[in-house]
Design a protein around this motif. Structure first.
Motif, PDB file in Angstrom:
ATOM      1  N   GLN A 199       0.834  -1.204   0.000  1.00 22.96           N
ATOM      2  CA  GLN A 199       0.000   0.000   0.000  1.00 22.96           C
ATOM      3  C   GLN A 199       0.871   1.257   0.000  1.00 22.96           C
ATOM      4  OE1 GLN A 199      -2.564  -0.480   3.369  1.00 22.96           O
ATOM      5  NE2 GLN A 199      -3.972  -1.900   2.317  1.00 22.96           N
ATOM      6  N   GLU A 200       1.880   1.236   0.870  1.00 25.70           N
ATOM      7  CA  GLU A 200       2.778   2.389   0.939  1.00 25.70           C
ATOM      8  C   GLU A 200       3.527   2.580  -0.380  1.00 25.70           C
ATOM      9  OE1 GLU A 200       3.103   4.617   3.203  1.00 25.70           O
ATOM     10  OE2 GLU A 200       1.723   3.726   4.642  1.00 25.70           O
ATOM     11  N   MET A 201       3.919   1.473  -0.998  1.00 27.98           N
ATOM     12  CA  MET A 201       4.631   1.574  -2.265  1.00 27.98           C
ATOM     13  C   MET A 201       3.730   2.116  -3.373  1.00 27.98           C
ATOM     14  SD  MET A 201       7.731   0.974  -1.920  1.00 27.98           S
ATOM     15  CE  MET A 201       8.025   1.086  -3.665  1.00 27.98           C
ATOM     16  N   ILE A 202       2.462   1.723  -3.322  1.00 30.38           N
ATOM     17  CA  ILE A 202       1.517   2.252  -4.325  1.00 30.38           C
ATOM     18  C   ILE A 202       1.371   3.763  -4.182  1.00 30.38           C
ATOM     19  CG2 ILE A 202      -0.903   2.264  -5.020  1.00 30.38           C
ATOM     20  CD1 ILE A 202      -0.989  -0.732  -4.343  1.00 30.38           C
ATOM     21  N   VAL A 203       1.216   4.212  -2.939  1.00 31.75           N
ATOM     22  CA  VAL A 203       1.100   5.660  -2.688  1.00 31.75           C
ATOM     23  C   VAL A 203       2.362   6.372  -3.141  1.00 31.75           C
ATOM     24  CG1 VAL A 203       0.902   7.428  -0.908  1.00 31.75           C
ATOM     25  CG2 VAL A 203      -0.505   5.362  -0.794  1.00 31.75           C
ATOM     26  N   LEU A 204       3.526   5.787  -2.791  1.00 29.08           N
ATOM     27  CA  LEU A 204       4.796   6.395  -3.175  1.00 29.08           C
ATOM     28  C   LEU A 204       4.955   6.438  -4.690  1.00 29.08           C
ATOM     29  CD1 LEU A 204       7.532   7.522  -2.273  1.00 29.08           C
ATOM     30  CD2 LEU A 204       8.397   5.177  -2.240  1.00 29.08           C
ATOM     31  N   ALA A 205       4.578   5.345  -5.346  1.00 27.92           N
ATOM     32  CA  ALA A 205       4.705   5.296  -6.810  1.00 27.92           C
ATOM     33  C   ALA A 205       3.817   6.333  -7.479  1.00 27.92           C
ATOM     34  CB  ALA A 205       4.358   3.902  -7.305  1.00 27.92           C
ATOM     35  N   GLN A 206       2.623   6.528  -6.907  1.00 29.77           N
ATOM     36  CA  GLN A 206       1.718   7.536  -7.464  1.00 29.77           C
ATOM     37  C   GLN A 206       2.301   8.940  -7.330  1.00 29.77           C
ATOM     38  OE1 GLN A 206      -1.919   6.751  -5.356  1.00 29.77           O
ATOM     39  NE2 GLN A 206      -2.644   5.227  -6.852  1.00 29.77           N
ATOM     40  N   LYS A 207       2.911   9.192  -6.174  1.00 32.96           N
ATOM     41  CA  LYS A 207       3.516  10.512  -5.960  1.00 32.96           C
ATOM     42  C   LYS A 207       4.698  10.727  -6.891  1.00 32.96           C
ATOM     43  CE  LYS A 207       2.245  11.069  -1.090  1.00 32.96           C
ATOM     44  NZ  LYS A 207       2.750  11.217   0.303  1.00 32.96           N
ATOM     45  N   MET A 208       5.413   9.643  -7.184  1.00 32.63           N
ATOM     46  CA  MET A 208       6.596   9.762  -8.033  1.00 32.63           C
ATOM     47  C   MET A 208       6.299   9.535  -9.510  1.00 32.63           C
ATOM     48  SD  MET A 208       9.609   7.872  -5.935  1.00 32.63           S
ATOM     49  CE  MET A 208      10.659   8.104  -7.359  1.00 32.63           C
ATOM     50  N   ASP A 209       5.055   9.267  -9.845  1.00 30.61           N
ATOM     51  CA  ASP A 209       4.717   8.957 -11.228  1.00 30.61           C
ATOM     52  C   ASP A 209       4.925  10.179 -12.113  1.00 30.61           C
ATOM     53  OD1 ASP A 209       3.852   7.856 -13.532  1.00 30.61           O
ATOM     54  OD2 ASP A 209       1.721   7.845 -13.005  1.00 30.61           O
ATOM     55  N   ILE A 210       5.972  10.163 -12.880  1.00 27.90           N
ATOM     56  CA  ILE A 210       6.292  11.289 -13.766  1.00 27.90           C
ATOM     57  C   ILE A 210       6.188  10.872 -15.229  1.00 27.90           C
ATOM     58  CG2 ILE A 210       7.750  12.502 -12.109  1.00 27.90           C
ATOM     59  CD1 ILE A 210      10.165  11.161 -13.388  1.00 27.90           C
ATOM     60  N   ALA A 211       5.611   9.705 -15.467  1.00 25.47           N
ATOM     61  CA  ALA A 211       5.492   9.215 -16.845  1.00 25.47           C
ATOM     62  C   ALA A 211       4.684  10.177 -17.705  1.00 25.47           C
ATOM     63  CB  ALA A 211       4.854   7.823 -16.847  1.00 25.47           C
ATOM     64  N   GLU A 212       3.637  10.749 -17.119  1.00 20.82           N
ATOM     65  CA  GLU A 212       2.793  11.669 -17.890  1.00 20.82           C
ATOM     66  C   GLU A 212       3.570  12.911 -18.296  1.00 20.82           C
ATOM     67  OE1 GLU A 212      -1.522  13.979 -17.455  1.00 20.82           O
ATOM     68  OE2 GLU A 212      -0.861  12.537 -15.931  1.00 20.82           O
ATOM     69  N   GLU A 213       4.373  13.444 -17.362  1.00 23.54           N
ATOM     70  CA  GLU A 213       5.176  14.630 -17.675  1.00 23.54           C
ATOM     71  C   GLU A 213       6.221  14.308 -18.753  1.00 23.54           C
ATOM     72  OE1 GLU A 213       4.340  13.741 -14.632  1.00 23.54           O
ATOM     73  OE2 GLU A 213       3.055  15.456 -14.122  1.00 23.54           O
ATOM     74  N   LEU A 214       6.834  13.133 -18.658  1.00 21.88           N
ATOM     75  CA  LEU A 214       7.833  12.746 -19.661  1.00 21.88           C
ATOM     76  C   LEU A 214       7.189  12.582 -21.035  1.00 21.88           C
ATOM     77  CD1 LEU A 214       9.915  10.116 -17.641  1.00 21.88           C
ATOM     78  CD2 LEU A 214      10.411  12.537 -17.991  1.00 21.88           C
ATOM     79  N   ASP A 215       6.006  11.991 -21.075  1.00 24.96           N
ATOM     80  CA  ASP A 215       5.295  11.828 -22.353  1.00 24.96           C
ATOM     81  C   ASP A 215       4.948  13.181 -22.966  1.00 24.96           C
ATOM     82  OD1 ASP A 215       5.422   9.096 -22.231  1.00 24.96           O
ATOM     83  OD2 ASP A 215       3.421   8.841 -21.353  1.00 24.96           O
ATOM     84  N   ARG A 216       4.521  14.130 -22.122  1.00 24.53           N
ATOM     85  CA  ARG A 216       4.158  15.453 -22.653  1.00 24.53           C
ATOM     86  C   ARG A 216       5.396  16.188 -23.167  1.00 24.53           C
ATOM     87  NH1 ARG A 216      -0.254  15.854 -18.635  1.00 24.53           N
ATOM     88  NH2 ARG A 216       1.204  16.696 -17.100  1.00 24.53           N
ATOM     89  N   ILE A 217       6.510  16.031 -22.464  1.00 28.04           N
ATOM     90  CA  ILE A 217       7.745  16.667 -22.940  1.00 28.04           C
ATOM     91  C   ILE A 217       8.104  16.128 -24.325  1.00 28.04           C
ATOM     92  CG2 ILE A 217      10.246  16.802 -22.574  1.00 28.04           C
ATOM     93  CD1 ILE A 217       9.690  16.988 -19.578  1.00 28.04           C
ATOM     94  N   LYS A 218       8.018  14.806 -24.497  1.00 30.83           N
ATOM     95  CA  LYS A 218       8.336  14.217 -25.812  1.00 30.83           C
ATOM     96  C   LYS A 218       7.359  14.693 -26.883  1.00 30.83           C
ATOM     97  CE  LYS A 218       8.499   9.977 -24.067  1.00 30.83           C
ATOM     98  NZ  LYS A 218       8.666   8.496 -23.966  1.00 30.83           N
ATOM     99  N   THR A 219       6.090  14.831 -26.513  1.00 33.03           N
ATOM    100  CA  THR A 219       5.089  15.315 -27.471  1.00 33.03           C
ATOM    101  C   THR A 219       5.384  16.756 -27.886  1.00 33.03           C
ATOM    102  OG1 THR A 219       3.391  13.881 -26.505  1.00 33.03           O
ATOM    103  CG2 THR A 219       2.631  15.747 -27.830  1.00 33.03           C
ATOM    104  N   HIS A 220       5.765  17.587 -26.929  1.00 34.96           N
ATOM    105  CA  HIS A 220       6.092  18.991 -27.242  1.00 34.96           C
ATOM    106  C   HIS A 220       7.309  19.071 -28.163  1.00 34.96           C
ATOM    107  CE1 HIS A 220       3.003  20.115 -24.611  1.00 34.96           C
ATOM    108  NE2 HIS A 220       3.664  20.178 -23.474  1.00 34.96           N
ATOM    109  N   ILE A 221       8.286  18.217 -27.936  1.00 37.39           N
ATOM    110  CA  ILE A 221       9.476  18.225 -28.794  1.00 37.39           C
ATOM    111  C   ILE A 221       9.107  17.842 -30.227  1.00 37.39           C
ATOM    112  CG2 ILE A 221      11.690  17.105 -29.235  1.00 37.39           C
ATOM    113  CD1 ILE A 221      11.770  19.104 -26.953  1.00 37.39           C
ATOM    114  N   VAL A 222       8.245  16.855 -30.369  1.00 40.44           N
ATOM    115  CA  VAL A 222       7.776  16.463 -31.717  1.00 40.44           C
ATOM    116  C   VAL A 222       7.105  17.648 -32.407  1.00 40.44           C
ATOM    117  CG1 VAL A 222       6.134  15.016 -32.975  1.00 40.44           C
ATOM    118  CG2 VAL A 222       7.531  14.019 -31.159  1.00 40.44           C
ATOM    119  N   GLU A 223       6.269  18.374 -31.669  1.00 43.59           N
ATOM    120  CA  GLU A 223       5.564  19.523 -32.250  1.00 43.59           C
ATOM    121  C   GLU A 223       6.533  20.655 -32.595  1.00 43.59           C
ATOM    122  OE1 GLU A 223       2.320  21.560 -33.743  1.00 43.59           O
ATOM    123  OE2 GLU A 223       2.583  19.448 -33.167  1.00 43.59           O
ATOM    124  N   ILE A 224       7.541  20.897 -31.750  1.00 46.79           N
ATOM    125  CA  ILE A 224       8.530  21.936 -32.035  1.00 46.79           C
ATOM    126  C   ILE A 224       9.268  21.611 -33.332  1.00 46.79           C
ATOM    127  CG2 ILE A 224      10.762  22.864 -31.269  1.00 46.79           C
ATOM    128  CD1 ILE A 224       9.654  22.793 -28.413  1.00 46.79           C
TER     129      ILE A 224
END
Length: 283
Positions: A199-224
């Motif tokens: 349970q604690e690891m799930i909460v920690l993983a959610q707080k550290m989940d940066i996959a969405e930010e990394l995906d958006r950065i890659k999407t912005h680079i494609v658009e640039i």
């Protein structure tokens, strides 16, 4: 958008010279300096610039030199000269002076001595034509600088994707290290409960989940990269995407609870700031 152009042309009646300077600016800011006789051309020149340029502070200066002709006739404005003499007599009556202006004093008065000049209406097309040639030079300089800036931005895109790739590769290791650290702390306090640990690891993983930010950065680079390949005005669109990149990097840094991720987030911000400075120079 930093550029300089100079174009001059010799005519039978004199010489025309245009100097154009362009520096960085978020919007189009035009400053036109013309001789008094050519003021009527300002609106037409301004409209001409607006057809070709969309951003930058543009300074335009016209130098206009008439040929010195030995056969040029001088004309005296007799009406003005007479008025000056009468005005002098009136002043003398008030002051009690008897001094009268000599001929040279009267000739030096603006407007008394007139010379033949070229009618601006007859040479306006030539002035505009020379301006167009100078403007073409300026646009050429801006395009060459723009190509160099596009290469600089592409280098930063590559560096940003490298940082994103390193973060993605390190993320499983970081999560495992966090799991082990959390397990050690719980062991020191109470007997380890595997369900509670998960349970604690799930909460920690959610707080550290940066996959969405990394995906958006890659999407912005494609658009640039897509925008840079287009042959049209792109500066403001690039400004917006760089702002979005900066926002994602800030979020990534805020979510980070590992020194490696924090270092990558800082490096991303440096690269994005370098990109931001250059996108302001692109039209």
């Amino acid at each position: 958008m930093t550029a300089f152009a100079r174009f001059d042309q010799q005519e039978t009646w004199g010489q025309i010279c245009w100097e154009l300077r362009s520096v960085n600016h978020r919007y189009l800011d035009i400053c036109i300096r013309l001789p008094d006789d050519c003021r009527r051309l300002e609106i037409k020149i301004r409209e001409h610039i607006q057809q070709y340029l969309k951003r930058g502070k543009v300074d335009c200066t016209l130098y206009f030199q008439m040929n010195q002709n030995e056969n040029v006739k001088l004309h005296i404005n007799k009406t003005l000269a007479q008025q000056l003499c009468e005005a002098t007599e009136e002043i003398n009556k008030i002051t009690g002076s008897s001094d009268l202006p000599n001929a040279l004093d009267i000739l030096r008065w603006p407007g008394v001595l007139e010379t033949e000049t070229v009618d601006v209406n007859t040479i306006s097309e030539t002035i505009i034509m020379v301006f167009q040639k100078a403007l073409e030079q300026l646009i050429g300089h801006r395009e060459r600088e723009g190509a160099q800036l596009a290469g600089f931005i592409e280098q930063r895109c590559v560096a940003i994707l490298d940082q994103v790739r390193e973060i993605s590769n390190e993320l499983p290791m970081i999560l495992q290290a966090q799991r082990e650290r959390l397990e050690t702390r719980l062991t020191e306090l109470v007997e380890v409960n595997s369900e509670r640990l998960e349970q604690e690891m799930i909460v920690l993983a959610q707080k550290m989940d940066i996959a969405e930010e990394l995906d958006r950065i890659k999407t912005h680079i494609v658009e640039i990269r897509k925008i840079l390949s287009e042959n049209k005005v792109v500066g403001r669109r690039l400004d917006f995407l760089v702002q979005e990149l900066h926002r994602e990097a800030n979020t990534l840094g805020a979510k980070s609870n590992h020194i490696n991720t924090s270092h990558h987030a800082i490096e991303l911000k440096v690269l994005i700031e370098q990109m931001r400075e250059q996108t302001q120079n692109i039209e």
